[in-house]
Design a protein around this motif. Structure first.
Motif, mmCIF file in Angstrom:
data_model
loop_
_atom_site.group_PDB
_atom_site.id
_atom_site.type_symbol
_atom_site.label_atom_id
_atom_site.label_comp_id
_atom_site.label_asym_id
_atom_site.label_seq_id
_atom_site.Cartn_x
_atom_site.Cartn_y
_atom_site.Cartn_z
ATOM 1 N N VAL A 75 0.841 -1.205 0.000
ATOM 2 C CA VAL A 75 0.000 0.000 0.000
ATOM 3 C C VAL A 75 0.877 1.256 0.000
ATOM 4 N N ASP A 76 2.000 1.191 0.704
ATOM 5 C CA ASP A 76 2.929 2.335 0.717
ATOM 6 C C ASP A 76 3.390 2.681 -0.698
ATOM 7 N N ARG A 77 3.591 1.679 -1.522
ATOM 8 C CA ARG A 77 4.031 1.919 -2.906
ATOM 9 C C ARG A 77 2.937 2.616 -3.715
ATOM 10 N N ILE A 78 1.696 2.236 -3.457
ATOM 11 C CA ILE A 78 0.582 2.915 -4.136
ATOM 12 C C ILE A 78 0.499 4.360 -3.663
ATOM 13 N N GLU A 79 0.630 4.572 -2.349
ATOM 14 C CA GLU A 79 0.584 5.928 -1.801
ATOM 15 C C GLU A 79 1.637 6.817 -2.455
ATOM 16 N N ALA A 80 2.785 6.219 -2.770
ATOM 17 C CA ALA A 80 3.872 6.989 -3.377
ATOM 18 C C ALA A 80 3.649 7.255 -4.861
ATOM 19 N N GLY A 81 2.590 6.675 -5.432
ATOM 20 C CA GLY A 81 2.265 6.960 -6.826
ATOM 21 C C GLY A 81 2.591 5.857 -7.800
ATOM 22 N N GLU A 82 3.102 4.719 -7.339
ATOM 23 C CA GLU A 82 3.439 3.622 -8.252
ATOM 24 C C GLU A 82 2.156 2.971 -8.769
ATOM 25 N N PRO A 83 2.008 2.782 -10.096
ATOM 26 C CA PRO A 83 0.798 2.153 -10.634
ATOM 27 C C PRO A 83 0.893 0.624 -10.609
ATOM 28 N N ALA A 84 -0.240 -0.031 -10.733
ATOM 29 C CA ALA A 84 -0.323 -1.490 -10.897
ATOM 30 C C ALA A 84 0.464 -2.239 -9.829
ATOM 31 N N VAL A 85 0.271 -1.853 -8.590
ATOM 32 C CA VAL A 85 0.935 -2.548 -7.491
ATOM 33 C C VAL A 85 0.092 -3.748 -7.039
ATOM 34 N N LEU A 86 -1.145 -3.484 -6.650
ATOM 35 C CA LEU A 86 -2.055 -4.549 -6.224
ATOM 36 C C LEU A 86 -3.102 -4.857 -7.288
ATOM 37 N N THR A 87 -3.511 -3.850 -8.038
ATOM 38 C CA THR A 87 -4.553 -4.025 -9.060
ATOM 39 C C THR A 87 -4.177 -3.258 -10.328
ATOM 40 N N ARG A 88 -4.656 -3.771 -11.471
ATOM 41 C CA ARG A 88 -4.519 -3.016 -12.723
ATOM 42 C C ARG A 88 -5.491 -1.834 -12.721
ATOM 43 N N ASP A 89 -6.655 -2.046 -12.135
ATOM 44 C CA ASP A 89 -7.626 -0.965 -11.991
ATOM 45 C C ASP A 89 -7.025 0.094 -11.075
ATOM 46 N N PRO A 90 -6.857 1.329 -11.549
ATOM 47 C CA PRO A 90 -6.154 2.341 -10.749
ATOM 48 C C PRO A 90 -6.844 2.626 -9.415
ATOM 49 N N VAL A 91 -6.049 2.918 -8.406
ATOM 50 C CA VAL A 91 -6.570 3.366 -7.115
ATOM 51 C C VAL A 91 -6.936 4.843 -7.254
ATOM 52 N N VAL A 92 -8.213 5.156 -7.025
ATOM 53 C CA VAL A 92 -8.687 6.526 -7.222
ATOM 54 C C VAL A 92 -8.841 7.278 -5.911
ATOM 55 N N VAL A 377 -11.850 -13.922 6.333
ATOM 56 C CA VAL A 377 -10.719 -13.597 5.468
ATOM 57 C C VAL A 377 -11.288 -13.214 4.100
ATOM 58 N N ILE A 378 -10.840 -12.093 3.549
ATOM 59 C CA ILE A 378 -11.438 -11.590 2.311
ATOM 60 C C ILE A 378 -10.389 -11.373 1.228
ATOM 61 N N THR A 379 -10.840 -11.498 -0.016
ATOM 62 C CA THR A 379 -10.086 -11.053 -1.186
ATOM 63 C C THR A 379 -11.002 -10.111 -1.943
ATOM 64 N N THR A 380 -10.566 -8.869 -2.172
ATOM 65 C CA THR A 380 -11.465 -7.841 -2.699
ATOM 66 C C THR A 380 -11.057 -7.377 -4.090
ATOM 67 N N LEU A 381 -11.970 -6.657 -4.710
ATOM 68 C CA LEU A 381 -11.721 -6.082 -6.029
ATOM 69 C C LEU A 381 -10.707 -4.942 -5.973
ATOM 70 N N ALA A 382 -10.381 -4.483 -4.766
ATOM 71 C CA ALA A 382 -9.440 -3.362 -4.606
ATOM 72 C C ALA A 382 -8.049 -3.840 -4.199
ATOM 73 N N GLY A 383 -7.796 -5.160 -4.258
ATOM 74 C CA GLY A 383 -6.429 -5.638 -4.059
ATOM 75 C C GLY A 383 -6.068 -6.075 -2.662
ATOM 76 N N LEU A 384 -7.034 -6.354 -1.813
ATOM 77 C CA LEU A 384 -6.726 -6.934 -0.505
ATOM 78 C C LEU A 384 -6.830 -8.449 -0.646
ATOM 79 N N TYR A 385 -5.686 -9.118 -0.731
ATOM 80 C CA TYR A 385 -5.647 -10.544 -1.025
ATOM 81 C C TYR A 385 -5.470 -11.368 0.243
ATOM 82 N N ARG A 386 -6.441 -12.264 0.498
ATOM 83 C CA ARG A 386 -6.423 -13.121 1.687
ATOM 84 C C ARG A 386 -6.159 -12.269 2.937
#
Length: 549
Positions: A75-92, A377-386
């Motif tokens: 998540v820290d990598r997404i916060e820093a602006g890196e794309p496609a870290v957990l999901t291809r769908d961009p974090v908005v 335990v959840i896996t979501t469309l927003a990239g939270l895996y197990r």
């Protein structure tokens, strides 16, 4: 026209939900395959071999169960602006939430996740409206919070999803709300409650929505306590000068206020007829539905709702939901459970008895037993895996072939009376600071989360004697330290939805007797982990002294 379209769309959504509930195994396997395929070429997907995973079993072998701490580096990598870290769908957006460790979490929100969550909420609304057509007859009171808390280093906004959704809703939908967005910007609890009721009390309200019912009840209490001031403001078209408001909010709210002597006289007459009580059953006679949590400790406040409203008011649970998603969809009134949302997230379940194992057994949604309790335990469309969300749920039955779940509590050593998400780490920090401040040594402690009194109660065994005269000072230090350790606890104390903690001084040897009792009842000494945070009180005969409650 808008209501007709909403009803048609809601009926279509419900048919899809009901169809999915008939075959949860097929729906869950297909959803997992779609998630893995869509995100195979992400940093996380490449690291965990998404492209070669062909089954749920292989997914479980490739991806370990994690808490948010285990995902935080990604998540820290997404916060820093890196794309496609957990999901291809961009974090908005990042939905801001408090973590049980005390650190606030930023939960990724993608467009696909946002659309799915919106569909679930519309399905809930369609079912509630079909059962209670009067829900749409008037305005809605729903408290939202400030949409923006800032931006991450990578430029992604974070804040409250409720505020963001409100601002992005179509204008005709926003106009159905009794409270303008300016209310969300008020930080002072008393001022926010008063301002909300100043705007809503003279309107025709037919629907209340608040996950925590205590939020609305606090507003009602404020309106009754300050009714003279409130009626004067309505009569004159003013807004109390005593309110603590951010710049611009007073002007925004006053722009919506008009003198209404007739409404003020009507409200005063209603209060006079009821021994001075200003009750929503009188000023909102058409209120049809109150959507809120009905179960577990947070739902205790819902028991006070009949004191304020007409018996005809329907109570409908809003479902097991968190910043990470919506997991159940209640489909009837007055029950704290609903079918699992099998088309929205992939679910796994750890039996509660096995939750402390390093490699616990995990069951799928179609393998659960009615009456059993599990850790979710959840896996979501927003990239939270197990992702272990640390919720304990109970299976209450089935809707078609899909389990219906009720939230029981947070995981071991957690409590959540009003939304404070108290963790044992907060308690340990508070005890440590209080010992240093007072010079007393706390040999053992346990804490009761009391949902009846809505407060925490410390049970303490001190070493080096029993200095009863120091108990009040120790209690004050514990309370101050606990508020410092948990900002959400301090918030709900400040908003008077929780009462300050109290202290009970215990007999020497109390804690050892507690452990021995557990071992006598079958616990193995080498594996026994005393629960430091519990819902149960300690035996009264073990208490030497206590602070006032």
């Amino acid at each position: 026209m808008m209501q007709t379209l909403a009803a048609w769309y809601g009926a279509w959504l419900w048919r899809n939900f009901e169809r999915a509930s008939r075959n949860p195994e097929a729906v869950q396997r297909r959803l997992l395959a779609n998630i893995l395929h869509a995100n195979a070429d992400t940093a996380f997907g490449r690291s965990h071999g998404f492209s070669s995973i062909k089954s749920l079993a292989e997914y479980q072998q490739s991806v370990p169960i994690r808490t948010f701490k285990g995902l935080s580096a990604w998540v820290d990598r997404i916060e820093a602006g890196e794309p496609a870290v957990l999901t291809r769908d961009p974090v908005v957006f990042f939905n801001q939430s408090s973590g049980t460790s005390g650190k606030q979490k930023l939960i990724p929100v993608t467009r696909q996740w946002l659309q799915d969550t919106g569909r679930l909420r519309m399905t809930w609304g369609a079912l509630a409206t079909r059962a209670h057509p009067g829900l749409m007859s008037g305005k809605t009171v729903s408290v939202v919070y400030a949409a923006s808390g800032g931006n991450t280093s990578g430029g992604i906004e974070y804040g409250s999803l409720s505020g963001r959704v409100f601002l992005q809703s179509p204008k005709p939908l926003r106009q159905r709300y009794a409270l303008p967005y300016a209310i969300a910007r008020i930080a002072d609890p008393e001022s926010k409650q008063y301002a909300a009721m100043r705007m809503a009390v003279s309107q025709d309200v037919s629907f209340l929505f608040s996950t925590n019912p205590a939020t609305v009840l606090a507003m009602l209490e404020t309106a009754e306590r300050r009714q003279d001031e409130l009626l004067r403001d309505i009569h004159e078209g003013t807004l109390s000068e005593a309110l603590l408001l951010p710049p611009g909010v007073r002007e925004d709210l006053l722009g919506l206020c008009r003198p209404d002597a007739q409404a003020a006289r009507r409200l005063a007459a209603l209060a006079a007829q009821n021994s001075g009580r200003l009750r929503p059953m009188d000023y909102w006679p058409n209120c049809a539905v109150f959507g809120c949590w009905l179960g577990s400790t947070v739902g205790v406040a819902a028991r006070r709702i009949p004191d304020w409203f007409s018996p005809s008011l329907a109570l409908r649970d809003v479902g097991l939901a968190a910043s990470e998603g919506v997991f159940t969809l209640p489909i009837q009134d007055n029950v704290p459970y609903g079918p699992l949302t099998v088309a929205s997230n992939v679910y796994e379940f750890i039996p509660v008895a096995d939750a402390d194992q390093d490699d616990p057994p995990v069951l799928a949604a179609w393998e659960l037993e009615v009456g059993a309790e599990y850790v979710l335990v959840i896996t979501t469309l927003a990239g939270l895996y197990r992702y272990n969300i640390n919720d304990v749920v109970r299976v209450t039955g089935k809707f078609n072939a899909t389990p219906m779940l009720e939230f029981v509590r947070k995981g071991s050593d957690n409590a959540n009376l009003a939304g404070e998400k108290m963790d044992v780490a907060h308690l340990l920090e508070a005890v440590d600071k209080a010992q240093k401040a007072t010079g007393l040594h706390i040999a053992h402690f346990r804490v009761q989360a009391d949902p009846q009194q809505m407060r925490y109660r410390f049970y303490l065994e001190l070493s080096g004697g029993v200095p009863v005269d120091s108990l009040d000072k120790l209690a004050d230090e514990l309370e101050q330290s606990l508020q410092a350790a948990n900002a959400y606890y301090a918030k709900w104390i400040n908003e008077k939805q929780l009462l300050p903690s109290t202290v009970c001084l215990m007999q020497a040897g109390w804690f050892g007797r507690y452990v021995n009792d557990a071992i006598t009842q079958g616990a193995r000494h080498g594996q026994f982990k005393p629960a430091l945070l519990t819902l149960q009180p300690e035996p009264a005969h073990e208490i030497v002294a206590r602070t006032a409650e």
